[in-house]
Write an enzyme that holds these catalytic residues in place. Structure first.
Site, PDB file in Angstrom:
ATOM      1  N   HIS A 392       0.348  -0.541   7.133  1.00 27.85           N
ATOM      2  CA  HIS A 392      -0.155  -1.285   5.932  1.00 27.85           C
ATOM      3  C   HIS A 392       0.706  -1.155   4.520  1.00 27.85           C
ATOM      4  O   HIS A 392       0.267  -1.446   3.425  1.00 27.85           O
ATOM      5  CB  HIS A 392      -1.218   0.236   5.552  1.00 27.85           C
ATOM      6  CG  HIS A 392      -3.190  -0.279   6.451  1.00 27.85           C
ATOM      7  ND1 HIS A 392      -3.911  -1.220   5.788  1.00 27.85           N
ATOM      8  CD2 HIS A 392      -3.393   0.079   6.926  1.00 27.85           C
ATOM      9  CE1 HIS A 392      -4.973  -1.281   7.028  1.00 27.85           C
ATOM     10  NE2 HIS A 392      -4.899  -0.166   7.796  1.00 27.85           N
ATOM     11  N   ARG A 588      -3.988   1.895  -7.863  1.00 25.84           N
ATOM     12  CA  ARG A 588      -2.531   2.936  -8.127  1.00 25.84           C
ATOM     13  C   ARG A 588      -1.612   3.034  -9.233  1.00 25.84           C
ATOM     14  O   ARG A 588      -1.103   1.869  -8.762  1.00 25.84           O
ATOM     15  CB  ARG A 588      -2.309   3.531  -6.945  1.00 25.84           C
ATOM     16  CG  ARG A 588      -3.322   3.742  -5.946  1.00 25.84           C
ATOM     17  CD  ARG A 588      -4.142   5.848  -6.874  1.00 25.84           C
ATOM     18  NE  ARG A 588      -3.317   5.924  -6.695  1.00 25.84           N
ATOM     19  CZ  ARG A 588      -3.120   7.723  -6.070  1.00 25.84           C
ATOM     20  NH1 ARG A 588      -4.482   7.807  -5.292  1.00 25.84           N
ATOM     21  NH2 ARG A 588      -2.524   8.571  -5.472  1.00 25.84           N
ATOM     22  N   LYS A 593       4.248  -1.792  -7.714  1.00 26.16           N
ATOM     23  CA  LYS A 593       2.766  -2.781  -8.047  1.00 26.16           C
ATOM     24  C   LYS A 593       3.361  -3.153  -9.935  1.00 26.16           C
ATOM     25  O   LYS A 593       2.810  -4.427 -10.223  1.00 26.16           O
ATOM     26  CB  LYS A 593       1.440  -1.745  -8.098  1.00 26.16           C
ATOM     27  CG  LYS A 593       1.051  -1.576  -7.344  1.00 26.16           C
ATOM     28  CD  LYS A 593       0.312  -0.673  -6.993  1.00 26.16           C
ATOM     29  CE  LYS A 593      -0.677  -0.041  -5.144  1.00 26.16           C
ATOM     30  NZ  LYS A 593      -1.032  -0.985  -4.767  1.00 26.16           N
ATOM     31  N   THR A 698      -6.277  -6.080  -2.131  1.00 24.06           N
ATOM     32  CA  THR A 698      -7.449  -6.308  -1.669  1.00 24.06           C
ATOM     33  C   THR A 698      -8.564  -6.294  -3.008  1.00 24.06           C
ATOM     34  O   THR A 698      -8.889  -7.059  -2.718  1.00 24.06           O
ATOM     35  CB  THR A 698      -8.310  -5.070  -1.117  1.00 24.06           C
ATOM     36  OG1 THR A 698      -8.141  -4.062  -1.301  1.00 24.06           O
ATOM     37  CG2 THR A 698      -8.268  -5.245   0.773  1.00 24.06           C
TER      38      THR A 698
HETATM   39  C1  6GP Z   1      -2.537  -0.833   1.525  1.00 27.61           C
HETATM   40  C2  6GP Z   1      -1.368  -2.107   0.993  1.00 27.61           C
HETATM   41  O1  6GP Z   1      -0.752  -0.831   0.156  1.00 27.61           O
HETATM   42  C3  6GP Z   1      -1.827  -2.582   0.372  1.00 27.61           C
HETATM   43  O2  6GP Z   1      -1.271  -4.035   0.577  1.00 27.61           O
HETATM   44  C4  6GP Z   1      -2.895  -3.079   1.451  1.00 27.61           C
HETATM   45  O3  6GP Z   1      -4.374  -4.031   0.399  1.00 27.61           O
HETATM   46  C5  6GP Z   1      -3.904  -1.907   1.909  1.00 27.61           C
HETATM   47  O4  6GP Z   1      -3.135  -1.406   2.474  1.00 27.61           O
HETATM   48  C6  6GP Z   1      -5.482  -2.472   2.712  1.00 27.61           C
HETATM   49  O5  6GP Z   1      -4.511  -2.501   4.020  1.00 27.61           O
HETATM   50  N1  6GP Z   1      -1.696   0.416   1.623  1.00 27.61           N
HETATM   51  C7  6GP Z   1      -2.348   1.903   1.849  1.00 27.61           C
HETATM   52  O6  6GP Z   1      -2.825   2.063   0.985  1.00 27.61           O
HETATM   53  C8  6GP Z   1      -1.563   2.830   1.911  1.00 27.61           C
HETATM   54  O7  6GP Z   1      -1.182   4.215   1.995  1.00 27.61           O
HETATM   55  C9  6GP Z   1      -0.046   3.616   3.952  1.00 27.61           C
HETATM   56  O8  6GP Z   1       0.102   2.860   2.670  1.00 27.61           O
END
Ligand code: 6GP
Length: 862
Positions: A392, A588, A593, A698
């Protein structure tokens, strides 16, 4: 012979058995019955909260019937099942979602109304279940909704934290303060329990959190010793240490317009015995109590860090506790089917939501080798056909690494297994690339150093059948950066992409009921149809040309803006100009970001308006900027950003020259339910990460689904959204991902003073330093991240950002064209349903088939 089933008189059973309530009279009866008995209250002393509890318990009864039927159906049909292991499930509220998915919202609304309550007020009583930080946890929640709606046999496994994500408070100076989130202190009616719900509400003492599923518990060991057996079996005996108990709590996940109701199983830790009798006998009373404390502590709190790892022992304990309990549960269910263990991957797929559950890989090896007595190769074959790993983020600070000494201490047997996996793996690498020492060092599961560390992403990768990222660009970055060597070694076909999705139930039907109704009316389709086949939205496209439709569309947006303004009024006591364009950034707080870019853009606009004559100002279209989001408690720069936003708001909103044209709000304590108010109200939303840093995003999908236009960088899922809705309907700016590395290099080795490189941004920074928003020295640490190094490239992107916002202003002047863009955006969002995403996992990864639960009850025949 076989026992007679059912016991007793079949007719008596049949007549006494109930099914789901569907008509208002029986719904009303069931609510009142819960008021009388479960709550032990009366009509005369029932308030909104009591009405919420009674309605929720009544809905829960219905869900339980469906849920029982579903689980029975799965057990009988023995399908392949998939399990989604996630340390976070950011569920938000449950009641409204359940009512909509059951198709019973109107009936409950009527029932509640007859009893003297307003449904909106009743729904407002519910507290969010906030067992997650952000995108990763909310994605898990959307995937559960889609799995049930698509009738897929999927269970979620997570932890039942006593405290979810902290509550955010803002001090008078603008600092973020954190307060605990004891979400369970009010009864949670959404968990199944085989025991009656003992709640005597309005004693103002809420009984301790729900009752456990005492029938589902497992033991989990920590510490101790692992002794390899003296034979050549490869087995070991792990003994001693601490044993704790995992107790299951089940949360029902109703599908949309289907009887299928899946399960989210959350584990709570408990001491195995209240007291360790041995130490008790020895008189060491304190130690006995201590051990029971430490067992309960495992699931006490969600770690509030997003995209960072801290190497804390308790976090590693959480990870192991959860994966060990879940695997025992999965294995027990598999064994009930009486299949050979080597068939395990034919019946079970396990999705690892990021690396947090990676210990499941050595844990399954341990069980198969030490307990099932399989050979290493057989066990490894099973493991590598069972697990799937989703990455992710590619941010280096988020890649989990655990110190070897800590792992050896806490999980001695697992550390042995990881070393063995590494040995066999590196031997294979060596065979393919003889003599390439460098490569072996790069690919080793163990990072050298003092101390050494285990690289969890590498372990997840080699232990899995497939690996995927969460948007096209991100998956490509996974393949070409962090896992490049592994792609070369294992072949590209193992490394795929599943672009994220969102559930249109919560993120359109629930949060924007008027728009949902307009869509159904326009498409002449029941919402049960298009909500489960979101590509149907395409048929809205021709209506962009229909002035009457446009008017209705715009009026709904306007009412959603008023709803948000009302929320701000209620919670902040502030008046919002609902004639203005609403511009929203909610996520967040993180440097990548770039909320900083946004707030500097706001200051830039403010300074520009200040310079204008009153006549010039009158030509502007007014803008209201909303921010919301939490910062990790230890993330100093992110907290300073919040402070800056709050203080800029204070100055701008009070300036009589500008306040009619620009205002700014920071909404504290961002949550799923706050998002449900903000998203439908946005004209534009900002998704402005440095290119290559946001894996997907998302909320970008949620805004666009609700007809908000996107301002963003060419990053994550923004790219695919633009592909779908057309580039002329989004506002892109900034450098592209391939340019980033070189720009950073230039910053370090050929720095150009910001005054030269980006005078507009330099001016903004100087105004902040100069004290325009209160003592400038407070913000120095934040400003210097940009003046020096500027890792996230604000100075490179600022000018094109301002230009993009100017294009937004320009476009907004043509209201007709703007509404067309809004309609076209929604119409083209079909791809981003989480139904599409979950079906891709089911088909291309898990090889899973849908199982439809029959609509009539089978309960009697067992
Ligand atoms: C997040 C990503 O930052 C975000 O771009 C994505 O939409 C979301 O995951 C779902 O895939 N990642 C996290 O929140 C995280 O903690 C380790 O990654």
């Amino acid at each position: 012979g076989k026992p007679k089933w059912p016991r007793g008189d079949e007719k008596a059973w049949k007549e006494a058995m109930r099914d789901v309530d569907t008509d208002t009279p029986s719904i009303t009866r069931s609510i009142v019955s819960h008021v009388q008995t479960s709550l032990a209250r009366q009509a005369y002393n029932l308030d909104d909260f009591g009405a919420y509890q009674a309605a929720a318990l009544s809905v829960r009864d219905n869900l339980i019937l469906n849920w029982n039927e579903t689980q029975l159906g799965y057990t009988k049909r023995e399908p392949k099942r998939a399990y989604y292991l996630s340390l976070e499930f950011l569920m938000g509220r449950t009641l409204d979602n359940a009512l909509l998915n059951l198709g019973l919202k109107d009936q409950y609304k009527d029932g509640v109304k007859q009893l003297g309550f307003n449904m909106e007020d009743v729904l407002e009583q519910e507290r969010d279940a906030a067992l997650g930080n952000g995108g990763l946890g909310r994605l898990a929640a959307c995937y559960l909704d889609s799995s049930a709606s698509q009738e897929l046999p999927v269970w979620g496994y997570g932890l039942r934290y006593r405290y979810g994500i902290f509550q955010q408070l803002i001090s008078p100076e603008g600092n973020q303060l954190e307060a605990p989130d004891p979400w369970l202190e009010m009864q949670n009616p959404w968990e199944a329990s085989h025991l009656p719900v003992l709640q005597h509400a309005r004693l103002d003492i809420f009984l301790p959190p729900q009752l456990p599923r005492l029938d589902v518990t497992y033991e989990v060991r920590f510490y101790g010793n692992a002794d390899r057996l003296p034979d050549d079996s490869g087995r070991a005996l792990w003994h001693g240490g601490q044993e704790v108990l995992a107790v299951a709590y089940d949360v029902m996940i109703p599908g949309c317009y289907t009887r299928n109701t899946n399960n989210l199983r959350l584990w709570e830790s408990k001491p195995k015995r209240g007291f360790d009798l041995n130490s008790f006998n020895a008189g060491d009373y304190e130690r006995a109590v201590e051990s029971s404390n430490s067992a309960a502590a495992i699931t006490s709190v969600l770690y509030p860090n997003d995209h960072t790892t801290f190497g804390k022992e308790l976090r590693l304990k959480q990870q192991y506790f959860w994966t060990a309990a879940s695997l025992q549960d999965i294995l027990r269910r598999f064994k009930n089917m009486d299949k050979p263990i080597t068939d395990f991957p034919e019946y079970v797929s396990i999705q690892l939501n990021d690396t947090h559950p990676t210990l499941a890989i050595p844990e399954l090896m341990r069980i198969l080798i030490d307990e099932e007595e399989l050979s290493w190769n057989t066990a490894w074959h099973i493991v590598t056909n069972t697990f799937f790993y989703t990455n992710h983020t590619v941010l280096p600070e988020a890649l989990e690494k655990w110190p070897v000494p800590l792992m050896e201490h806490l999980l001695p047997r697992h550390m042995q297994i990881i070393y063995d996996i590494n040995l066999f793996f590196l031997q294979a690498v060596e065979r393919k690339y003889p003599g390439d020492r460098d490569r072996l060092g790069r690919m080793s599961l163990i990072e050298e150093g003092f101390p050494k560390h285990v690289r969890m992403a590498y372990l997840a990768c080699i232990g899995s059948r497939k690996v995927n990222g969460v948007a096209e660009l991100h998956s490509e970055l996974v393949r070409t950066t962090i896992l490049k060597d592994f792609v070369e070694f294992e072949g590209i076909s193992k490394f795929g992409n599943v672009t994220n999705g969102i559930t249109p139930r919560r993120w359109l039907d629930q949060c924007n009921p008027e728009l949902s109704a307009l869509i159904s009316k326009t498409l002449k389709l029941e919402k049960s149809v298009w909500l489960k086949d979101l590509y149907k939205l395409k048929d809205l496209l021709p209506f962009a040309e229909d002035p009457h439709f446009r008017k209705e569309w715009a009026a709904i947006k306007q009412r959603n803006k008023e709803r948000l303004a009302q929320h701000v009024k209620t919670f902040l006591g502030l008046e919002v100009n609902t004639k203005a364009m609403f511009d929203v950034q909610i996520k967040r707080l993180h440097e990548y970001k770039r909320q900083n870019l946004n707030i500097f853009g706001v200051i830039h606009r403010y300074l520009a308006i200040k310079k204008m004559t009153p006549e010039e100002r009158k030509k502007l279209n007014p803008r209201v900027v909303f921010f919301a989001g939490k910062a990790a408690p230890a993330y100093y720069i992110a907290k300073l950003t919040i402070r800056l936003i709050v203080n800029v708001a204070r100055v701008i909103n009070a300036d009589p020259d500008t306040k009619d044209y620009l205002s700014l709000y920071f909404l504290p304590d961002y949550s799923v339910s706050v998002a449900e108010i903000l998203i439908p109200a946005s004209d534009i939303s900002q998704h402005i990460s440095t290119a290559g840093t946001e894996a997907s995003g998302t909320s970008n999908m949620k805004f666009c689904l609700n007809g908000g236009l996107l301002v963003g960088t060419v990053d994550g899922a923004n790219i695919e959204i633009a592909e779908e809705v057309g580039e002329n309907n989004v506002f892109f700016f900034g450098h592209l991902a391939p340019a980033v590395e070189e720009l950073r290099y230039q910053h370090l080795y050929h720095p150009v003073p910001i005054e030269e490189k980006c005078p507009a941004l330099a001016n903004v920074l100087n105004q902040v330093s100069g004290g325009l928003f209160g003592d400038g020295s407070v913000y120095e640490p934040l400003l210097s991240t940009i003046r020096q190094g500027d890792y996230y490239l604000l100075s490179d992107d600022f000018d094109s950002y301002i230009a993009a916002l100017a294009m937004v202003d320009e476009a907004y002047l043509d209201n007709t064209e703007w509404v067309k863009k809004s309609i076209r955006t929604t119409a083209n969002m079909g791809k981003f349903s989480s139904d599409r995403a979950i079906n891709e996992y089911a088909e291309s990864y898990w090889n899973l088939e849908a199982i439809k639960v029959p609509t009539t009850s089978n309960f009697l025949t067992g």
